[in-house]
Motif scaffolding. Sequence first.
Motif, PDB file in Angstrom:
ATOM      1  N   ILE A   1      61.313  50.493  27.027  1.00  0.00           N
ATOM      2  CA  ILE A   1      60.982  51.787  26.424  1.00  0.00           C
ATOM      3  C   ILE A   1      61.229  52.930  27.410  1.00  0.00           C
ATOM      4  CG2 ILE A   1      59.052  53.178  25.551  1.00  0.00           C
ATOM      5  CD1 ILE A   1      58.206  50.785  23.935  1.00  0.00           C
TER       6      ILE A   1
ATOM      7  N   ASP B   1      54.918  52.176  22.956  1.00  0.00           N
ATOM      8  CA  ASP B   1      54.660  51.816  24.347  1.00  0.00           C
ATOM      9  C   ASP B   1      53.164  51.613  24.596  1.00  0.00           C
ATOM     10  OD1 ASP B   1      55.165  51.321  26.977  1.00  0.00           O
ATOM     11  OD2 ASP B   1      55.288  53.425  27.578  1.00  0.00           O
TER      12      ASP B   1
ATOM     13  N   THR C   1      58.518  56.207  20.504  1.00  0.00           N
ATOM     14  CA  THR C   1      58.560  55.370  21.709  1.00  0.00           C
ATOM     15  C   THR C   1      57.220  55.410  22.432  1.00  0.00           C
ATOM     16  OG1 THR C   1      59.453  57.197  23.019  1.00  0.00           O
ATOM     17  CG2 THR C   1      61.041  55.646  22.113  1.00  0.00           C
TER      18      THR C   1
ATOM     19  N   GLN D   1      63.399  56.258  26.802  1.00  0.00           N
ATOM     20  CA  GLN D   1      62.895  57.615  27.055  1.00  0.00           C
ATOM     21  C   GLN D   1      63.790  58.400  28.007  1.00  0.00           C
ATOM     22  OE1 GLN D   1      58.662  57.424  27.907  1.00  0.00           O
ATOM     23  NE2 GLN D   1      58.343  57.927  25.750  1.00  0.00           N
TER      24      GLN D   1
ATOM     25  N   VAL E   1      69.051  51.214  22.435  1.00  0.00           N
ATOM     26  CA  VAL E   1      68.079  50.735  21.455  1.00  0.00           C
ATOM     27  C   VAL E   1      68.533  49.417  20.832  1.00  0.00           C
ATOM     28  CG1 VAL E   1      66.970  51.279  19.247  1.00  0.00           C
ATOM     29  CG2 VAL E   1      67.262  53.056  20.957  1.00  0.00           C
TER      30      VAL E   1
ATOM     31  N   LEU F   1      61.520  50.444  16.510  1.00  0.00           N
ATOM     32  CA  LEU F   1      62.594  50.919  17.377  1.00  0.00           C
ATOM     33  C   LEU F   1      63.951  50.844  16.696  1.00  0.00           C
ATOM     34  CD1 LEU F   1      61.603  49.492  20.891  1.00  0.00           C
ATOM     35  CD2 LEU F   1      61.045  51.699  19.874  1.00  0.00           C
TER      36      LEU F   1
ATOM     37  N   VAL G   1      63.164  54.765  15.865  1.00  0.00           N
ATOM     38  CA  VAL G   1      64.003  55.458  16.844  1.00  0.00           C
ATOM     39  C   VAL G   1      65.474  55.431  16.439  1.00  0.00           C
ATOM     40  CG1 VAL G   1      64.741  55.471  19.253  1.00  0.00           C
ATOM     41  CG2 VAL G   1      62.357  54.988  18.685  1.00  0.00           C
TER      42      VAL G   1
END
Lengths: 316, 483
Positions: free
Chosen positions: A284, A174, A170, A288, A267, A227, A236
């Motif tokens: 994002i 980002d 992430t 997080q 997500v 992601l 992710v």
Amino acid sequence: MLSRVAEKMYWFGRYVERAENTARIINVNTNLIMDLPRVKHIWSSLIEITGCEQEFQNRFTVVDERNVIKFLLLDDFHSIKSAVSNARENARTSREIMPTEAWEGINELHLYIKNNGEQGLKRTGRHEFLSEVLSQCHQLTGLLAGSMSDDVAYNFIKLGRHLERADMTTRITDVGCLNLLDTTRIELQDYDNILWMNVLRSLNAYQMYRQNVQDRVNGEDVVDFLLKNRKFPRAVAHCLSEAQVCCDALPNEDQTLRSITHAIRTVDTDVIRLLTEHKLHNFIDDIQLDLADIHNTIAASWFSYKINEDVLDTAN
Amino acid sequence: MDLKNYKIPPRVFDEMLTDKNRARPGLTALVNYLRKMKDADMTERSRKAEMAIRTMGITFTVYSEGENIDREWPFDIIPRAIHESEWRTIEKGLRQRLTALNLFITDIYNDEKIIKDKVVPRDLLRSSKDFRPECRGMNPLFNTWAHVCGSDLVRGSDGTMYVLEDNLRVPSGVSYMLENRNISKQILPELFERHDILPVDDYPTQLFDTLSSISPRPLDYPEVVVLTPGIYNSAYFEHSYLAQRMGAELVEGSDLVVAEDDCVYMKTVEGLSRVDVIYRRIDDLFLDPEVFNKDSTLGVPGLMRAWKKGNVALANAPGAGVADDKVVYTYVPDMIRYYLNEDPILPNVPSYMCSEPLHQKHVLQNLESLVVKPANESGGYGMYIGPRESKRRTAEMKRLIKANPRNYIAQPIIDLSTVPTYCDGAIEARHVDLRPFILSGSKSYITAGGLTRVALVRGSLVVNSSQGGGSKDTWILATPEQK
């Protein structure tokens, strides 16, 4: 398994993964800078990725290659050296749990960095140094996979690894996207293709991305892949579903599973339409926050205790 | 290897060779083996032993120059051999000694008979650093306080084995005894074919059985844990080693908690889990900040409460150290006669108590030829060895003894026996001692041999690993030798 030992396993997993990821982003960006000699701010974006801007400013006044590399290789905060020495400390105090070779492996890596760290500061020796760090990290991960029983201890290591990996993905996504989407940094528009490739390479994702996405490298697809892809190990979504599997193998997993499921739902939100600078950043941020929440749930479920009647009841 | 130039220091008993350089009875095969071994072979095997120690990660921690350093365990490959016939007598002596010591500890925390009968002066306890008034009235299971004891034995110039001290608090070294055997099996396998050597490797099982036997709950598998002060302790290697071999959890104080019900629990990922027996490797004073040292972060608040209520067993029991005091030591032969009505099988080293005026006078007059020890130190710290000290240190020692006579005992210098030792390419005589380990629970067990420590510096009598000592594998030979 003792809570204290479980916590050490978890952090061992996180720190080894952190060392590996840090080595990779330095390596990739050192290559990139040779292609883009006029772009200066690449170095500051590496500090942004680690989230240690304040610590960096306390220590250095100028953001240049020399200082950034020094900070990321050998300093006390978010460097490869500190990650490896933390991993080693966690392994050292739980040597009876891991295979002996794993302790020897992390010890060797620690010594390698101690003896050769300076070599990584200059461009000439950097590639060789970082490749060795990466390869020793891989060796360690492979060794554990090949010789450690898939029991509670190993699942804590894996849990730490997947969470750290999701977190790093992430961050890199980002910061990478911010650079590209920031219209004030107009000089970058010409290199758009190279830069997206760089984001992918920072996560070792370029080759897998190409096999997966037929189109030319473009922002929407890259973000979507990093992601949401379920199969790429550093995506992710993949990390989260692996973390889910780890939890299933652990006792008292209920709360943690819930927080992971929540993150997976976050997500899954449709990213492509969100892809403007501002919205993506917020998105994002949400992920997080979810990751931080997972970490807190893990700590509360397994590492710390408040003694109350409930707990005692289950113990008797 | 050439043994022609092997020199035994004057007035010293060598355990392998006579002063005519002949093998002692029963050791011919071993001595011939050493004689026949080529120098290069010896060097090679010695190097292999070092390698094995490195890869097995056998270390001990020393505190030096402000930091803790993990050092590799110093090991000499030439074994030290003792005949089974002699060993059986030593064993009997140790068992007798431990029985008396445990009776003594029970007595002084309960009826004080031995004091009332004037065998041991009351003053002695009052001034002992390790007497714990908190333990009064306690009767641990089997009346055993010292479940694990390491007694140090030395052999004098006439070949007699003396007890130098009993370690009843947290004796260490047994893991090195076990590892020494593992290494010598790897390095000298052919010697094991020719000799019938009693095995030592059942120690962890015996330790586990001893600890299980004192569990307050009669379970098939009581929860036994090893409590360590942590990675920075010099014996951490051993704590982790024994926990692993026993299949017990290695815990730190922060892993344990005493709950409302005064039982001890450990914090695990599955929740709190009851603990029955704690093999504690931390000193009394750090066990429970509610009772002892308030600042201790190593211990567990409430642990003494749980122990006194009989909800958890502690090995060794708190307060056991009272019998480990070097002044109390001098009374052990009297204790054996008093409690068991037997004559001591193993003699003490003759000792002078500085607290007694006549003894003190003798000590002060003959300081240059005596060893003076603080009553309550371990690891060889604070020791004064008369013939080697400067005039200044001798004067200082005199002052210290006068200021605090209770704190010192003096002994004639025992010229510890020697064993051939491989030093820089040659075999030379080096002084040794022996620490057997005695377990007491529902039954007792004594290691076959123990840990032989060797002073690697020529002429030195200090065998402590923190001060340049090494170690040897110790063999108890069942039959003299093969024909």
